[in-house]
Design an enzyme around this catalytic site. Structure first.
Site: not given
Length: 491
Positions: A10, A14, A34-35, A77, A129-130, A186, A189-190, A193
């Site tokens: 991927g 990110m 994949r590409t 996801a 995260s970041g 996580k 956390h979000n 946020e």
């Protein structure tokens, strides 16, 4: 040749940044997308002359990584993750590790951990995260899943993670717990946020609409706040935003040209929904999610603004008599908003940790809450000086049931609450919506009261549905025939 230390699938921003981060720590990295053009572009561009191996098939990708293979997915996801796992499983050997670093729903990670372990391999669901900068320079990492995987990935993960502490040597990465624990942490956390961002936006709205502060003055206020107990990444970037002029050729500041419609990716909604399932009142994240939903109804709000009346003095008075009466002069108002923001922030984090405690008990994760606070201390979006106090609280009292009960936070809220109440009252008088500030205050008041009006609610339930009730003066479960016992209405 199987000589790569790590593999990543991927190569969106990110993934590309994280791969570069891993390589910069002395590891050789295999990459696949994949590409396949993305692979070639990376090797010809940012990864040129670096220790990378580009792969055009998933078979070659797996062969390129030495055992036990550490293969990380940074893809969207959902079904894409399942599809890649199905492709990988026939190619793996015992002890190989699949790592999902996406924003994955924790129950999917619970399911996938079981699936991959039953196939004879190891699985890690790692919250990352970041954002783009964190991925490249040091994110907060929240790994959970197959515990046997941790010794194999620990050194690498802690090497690439953000660092904090007096000597900048404490990594914001530690093993969280089994199965979906990492992705749940996580998600919380979000959710926090979401609450943080909404609270900051309400502070901005108050200072702009009631205090009459210009963007330059807002910059100065947020810069000052970022040097005290509100110091955080979100306060810092908000400060920076107020300094940016329109880059599209217009006059004035860019923030004023941005349409007031907020997007969302769903993790805040997940936290709110799961709080309802657990029966814990995570009201801040729920309010923040709904605030984004209301912002999205832009056309409806524009129509309503033309016909719905607000307070008579809410326009054209930068600092009204009502605000002066409640709080004082302009500088005092700014300070009061600071107090309201800090107190509300404490409530938001308190709610987040109560939900983590409930989820940990529900799923037998045995979370370390002080460690969770440390994971968020650097690299992530909610990183803040404030988190040191949370870690201190849970290190001191591991079974602390609510952060509001820890003396530091008791005192902080106690010192802030007069200003907090005045800010909420002033906002109401002026017709400036502060849903998160007022929700936080309502939670605080509800939590601190030994008796709430739920006695009447339970009486209503027993009246119309025979749902029974308990009494304050004796043990047992009771039901009354309210219709027979009631006093007949007059007339």
């Amino acid at each position: 040749m199987s000589d790569c230390d790590f593999g990543l699938i991927g190569l969106a921003v990110m993934g590309e940044n994280l791969a570069l981060n891993v390589e910069s720590r002395g590891y050789k990295v295999a990459v696949y997308n994949r590409t396949t053009e993305k692979v070639d572009e990376l090797l010809a561009g940012r990864a040129k002359d670096k220790s990378f191996v580009g792969c055009h098939t998933i078979e070659d990708f797996v062969k390129a990584v030495k055992r036990p293979r550490k293969l990380m997915l940074l893809v969207k996801a959902g079904p894409a993750v399942d599809a890649i796992i199905e492709q990988l499983l026939p190619l793996l050997e015992p002890g190989d590790i699949i790592i999902d670093g996406g924003n994955t729903y924790y129950l999917d990670t619970e399911r996938r951990t079981k699936q991959v372990e039953e196939a004879g391999f190891l699985y890690v669901g790692a919250g990352v995260s970041g954002g783009e900068e964190g991925a490249l320079k040091g994110p907060s990492l929240m790994p959970g899943g197959s515990k046997d995987a941790w010794p194999h990935i620990k050194d690498m993960f802690q090497a690439i993670a953000a660092k904090v502490g007096p000597n900048n040597d404490i990594p914001c990465c530690e093993w969280v717990g089994p199965r979906g624990a990492g992705h749940y942490v996580k998600m919380v956390h979000n959710g926090i946020e979401y609450g943080d961002m909404q609270l900051i936006c309400e502070a901005y709205h108050l200072l702009k609409e009631i205090g009459g502060l210009s963007n330059d003055e807002l910059y100065d206020v947020f810069d000052r706040w970022n040097q005290g107990d509100l110091q955080s990444y979100l306060i810092e970037i908000s400060r920076d935003i107020f300094s940016v002029k329109d880059d599209q050729g217009g006059d004035g500041h860019l923030v004023d040209k941005i349409l007031d419609v907020a997007g969302a990716k769903g993790t805040g909604k997940w936290m709110s929904q799961l709080a309802l399932d657990l029966g814990v009142p995570s009201t801040l994240v729920t309010t923040a999610v709904f605030a984004r939903g209301l912002s999205a109804q832009k056309e409806a709000r524009v129509r309503a603004s033309k016909v719905l009346a607000g307070p008579a003095d809410s326009h054209n008075r930068p600092f009204s008599e009502a605000a002066q009466k409640l709080i004082g002069d302009r500088a005092a108002f700014v300070e009061a908003v600071h107090h309201a923001l800090y107190a509300s922030k404490i409530v938001s984090y308190a709610q987040g940790f109560v939900q983590l405690q409930a989820a940990s008990q529900e799923h037998a994760w045995d979370l370390d809450y002080g460690q969770c606070a440390l994971l968020w201390r650097g690299g992530c979006i909610i990183r803040a000086q404030f988190l040191d106090r949370i870690k201190e609280a849970f290190d001191d009292q591991p079974n602390l049931e609510n952060l509001l009960l820890y003396k530091y936070f008791q005192d902080a809220v106690g010192n802030a609450q007069e200003a907090w109440r005045a800010v909420v009252a002033t906002a109401s008088i002026h017709g400036v919506p502060v849903p998160a500030f007022s929700t936080a205050l309502s939670y605080y008041d509800g939590y601190r009261l030994a008796r709430l009006p739920a006695n009447l609610l339970q009486a209503q339930r027993d009246y119309f549905g025979a749902h029974t009730y308990q009494r304050v003066d004796r043990d047992g479960v009771f039901h009354s025939e309210w219709l027979e016992l009631r006093k007949p209405p007059r007339g």
